[in-house]
Write a protein that holds these residues in place. Structure first.
Motif: not given
Length: 535
Positions: A57-69, A108-115
Motif C-alpha cells: 500500500r502507498f499512502e500519500k502524505l500531506a507534503d506529497g511524499t509516500i508512506k509504504s506498507n 517474524e511478522n512479515g510487515v515493513l513500513e517505510s517512507w
C-alpha cells in the motif's frame, strides 16, 4: 594537560558522530505523521513459489511524499528479506533501473513500513509520480550463510496496475501432443497488454517457446505466411505459470475479438526453423469457431475415395472462414489438388481457384488456402448462395478423383426418383433423379455395360410407353450419351430439355406412367430403342 585536551577532543568527536547517526536513524524511522490524502493498493501477484503472497500500500502524505506498507506471508525463519522498487514491469526479467529501497522485512511478522522521499540519486519522489510510473516491487531472500540472493515474489505497481476485464483463449494440441491450458490477456493502466500463460502437458525437462503470430492460423499446419510479431517469455515444464508483457502491440482487449492471430507453442530445439516443432496453439478472437458451419460430402464414382468438406465460421466480431477437408482412403504419399469451380461439376469450367495439399496423419486436414480469399468469400451465407463445386485431382486438374457441388448446386438427399433399366440377363442398371438446392434436377445413371461399337443414348420421352420398340415419341430430355462399351457406366448429368433450359424438380415430379418414360437405346446404322422403363 596536552593528553587531557586530546581525550576531550576525541570524546567530543565521538559524541558528535554518535548523535549524527542517531539523528539519521530517527529521521528515517520517526517521520512526522502527516494526514493522508489518498492511497492505492497493489497485490504481489507473481511469487516464485505458491507459499509466498503479499500486498503493498502507498499512502500519500500531506507534503506529497509516500508512506509504504508491505505485508508478506510465507517468509522463512532464519532468512533475511529485502524489498526494492525498480523500473519496468513484473513480466520483464531483463532487469530494471533501481528507484528506491524499502528496507528489510522481518520474517517474524512479515510487515515493513517505510517512507519514500527520494531515489538512489537523492532526487525527490512524490506519490503522484510513483503511482503513474512504469514500476514494480521485487522481494529477495538472502541466505545468511552463503549470501546468495533469490527472488521470492514481485508485483506490478504504478501505471503497470492491471485494469478490470480479461480475454481468455484455450490451447489446442497438434498431432499426438497432449497440450492443455489457456492464455489470459489483460490491460494495464498504461495501455500495455499483460499476458498470463498456463500450460499443462510439457515434460519437466522440456523448454518451449511462446510466440504471438498474426495471420489466418486456426489450423494445425503453420506456414510462413503467419507473421511472428512478439516472442513471449519462454516456458519450462516445471513452471505452472508464465507472464509476459506485449507492450502496446494490441490496441485493446476488444480488438482481440477480431484479431486474426494465435499463440504458438514451439519446442525449443536447435534443429528446424521458426515454423517447425510446433506442439500446440491458442487461437485469438478472429480465429475462434462460432459454432456455425457448412458440410459437404465428397465422393468419387467408384465409392472408394471419400471425404467431407467443412466450411467453419471463425471470429467473434467479424466472422471469417476456415476450410477443413476430412479425407478417407486417400494416399499419404501423393500430392493432391483441390479446386473451386465456378458452376456445377457437370458443366464447363468457367473459373478455377485451387490449392495443393498432402494427406497427413490427422483425421482432418485444415487447409490454409488462398481459395476463399481469391473468391472474396467471408461468410457462410455467401457460400450458401454460390453456384460452385469442388473437385479433387492429381497432377493439377488431370486425373480427376472426386468432387462435390456446394452452395445452390448442393444435391439434396431428402427426395429422389428411381427408374430401373433392366434387360436380363445382360443389362442391369438404374437412374436416380435428385434435386439441387436451387430447385434444378440431376440424375445419376448406373449401367453394368454399354453396347460396343455404337453411340449409346438415354433419354426421357413424352407420352405413355409404346407397345413396340420401333414406336418412338418426342424426346423431352437427352439424359446421357456415350460411345461404345466402357464397362460399368456411371454418368451424372444435369437435366435440361432439348431447348437447353433446366428441368426443375417440381416439373420432374409431375412425370408419371401416363405422360413420360425413360428409354435406353443405341445408334448403329439406325437408332434402336433397347430398354424402356416407366417412372
Amino acid at each position: 594537560m596536552k593528553n587531557t585536551a586530546i581525550f576531550l577532543s576525541n570524546t567530543l568527536l565521538i559524541l558528535i558522530l554518535a548523535g549524527s547517526c542517531q539523528l539519521k536513524e530517527f529521521k528515517e524511522k520517526v517521520v512526522p505523521q502527516s494526514p493522508t490524502s489518498g492511497s492505492v493498493d497493489y497485490p504481489l501477484l507473481y511469487p516464485t513459489s505458491p507459499e509466498f503472497d503479499g500486498t503493498l500500500r502507498f499512502e500519500k502524505l500531506a507534503d506529497g511524499t509516500i508512506k509504504s506498507n508491505l505485508k508478506l506471508t510465507g517468509l522463512k525463519s532464519g532468512r533475511r528479506y529485502f524489498a526494492k522498487i525498480t523500473s519496468s514491469n513484473a513480466a520483464d526479467f531483463s532487469g530494471g533501473k533501481s528507484i528506491a529501497d524499502l528496507g528489510e522485512i522481518k520474517p517474524e511478522n512479515g510487515v515493513l513500513e517505510s517512507w519514500i522521499h527520494e531515489d538512489y540519486v537523492n532526487k525527490p519522489i512524490f506519490f503522484d509520480s510513483l503511482v503513474n510510473a512504469d514500476a514494480r516491487i521485487v522481494v529477495e531472500e538472502i541466505d545468511p550463510l552463503t549470501g546468495i540472493k533469490v527472488e521470492v515474489i514481485r508485483g506490478d505497481i504504478g501505471s503497470n496496475l492491471l485494469l478490470e476485464g480479461n480475454k481468455i483463449y484455450d490451447f489446442e494440441s497438434i498431432g499426438a501432443n497432449q497440450i492443455t491450458g489457456n492464455i489470459e490477456f489483460r490491460t494495464r493502466k498504461n495501455g500495455n497488454t499483460f499476458v498470463t500463460t498456463k500450460i499443462q502437458g510439457i515434460s519437466n525437462e522440456s523448454n518451449v517457446e511462446l510466440s504471438l503470430f498474426f495471420g489466418d492460423a486456426s489450423i494445425d499446419k503453420f506456414t510462413r505466411g503467419d507473421r511472428r510479431e512478439k516472442a513471449l517469455n519462454n516456458y519450462s515444464g516445471n513452471q505452472k505459470v508464465v507472464y509476459s508483457d506485449l507492450g502496446k502491440l494490441i490496441p485493446s482487449l476488444s480488438s482481440l475479438d477480431s484479431l486474426k492471430g494465435f499463440i504458438g507453442i514451439k519446442a525449443n530445439k536447435q534443429e528446424g526453423d521458426l515454423f517447425t516443432n510446433f506442439l500446440g496453439f491458442a487461437n485469438l478472437g478472429g480465429n475462434i469457431k462460432t459454432g456455425r458451419n457448412l458440410s459437404y460430402s465428397i465422393i468419387d464414382d467408384s465409392d472408394t475415395l471419400r471425404g467431407k468438406l467443412i466450411f467453419e465460421e471463425v471470429g467473434v466480431s467479424f466472422p471469417g472462414l476456415v476450410m477443413i477437408f476430412e479425407p478417407k482412403n486417400f494416399s499419404k504419399t501423393k500430392n493432391y489438388f483441390l479446386y473451386f469451380i465456378k458452376g456445377n461439376s457437370f458443366e464447363k469450367v468457367l473459373e478455377v481457384s485451387f490449392s495443393s495439399f498432402k494427406i497427413n496423419d490427422s483425421s482432418s486436414l485444415k487447409i490454409k488456402n488462398p481459395l476463399l480469399e481469391n473468391l472474396k468469400t467471408k461468410t457462410l451465407d455467401e457460400i450458401k448462395n454460390w453456384n460452385a463445386s469442388v473437385l479433387i485431382a492429381e497432377a493439377e486438374f488431370n486425373n480427376k478423383l472426386a468432387k462435390t457441388d456446394i452452395g445452390q448446386n448442393e444435391i439434396l438427399n431428402s427426395d429422389s426418383l428411381v427408374v430401373n433399366l433392366s434387360s436380363p440377363p445382360t443389362y442391369e442398371g438404374k437412374i436416380i433423379f435428385k434435386q439441387r438446392k436451387s430447385g434444378e434436377s440431376i440424375c445419376k445413371v448406373t449401367l453394368n455395360e454399354g453396347i460396343n461399337g455404337t453411340t449409346n443414348f438415354i433419354s426421357i420421352r413424352q407420352g405413355p410407353q409404346p407397345s413396340t420398340l420401333e414406336d418412338t415419341t418426342a424426346r423431352l430430355v437427352d439424359i446421357s450419351t456415350w460411345e461404345g462399351n466402357i464397362g460399368k457406366v456411371r454418368q451424372k448429368q444435369n437435366l435440361k430439355n432439348n431447348a437447353g433450359n433446366p428441368i426443375l424438380w417440381s416439373e420432374l415430379k409431375t412425370y408419371s406412367t401416363s405422360n413420360a418414360y425413360v428409354e435406353y437405346g443405341y445408334l448403329g446404322d439406325y437408332y434402336l430403342p433397347f430398354i424402356r422403363s416407366n417412372f
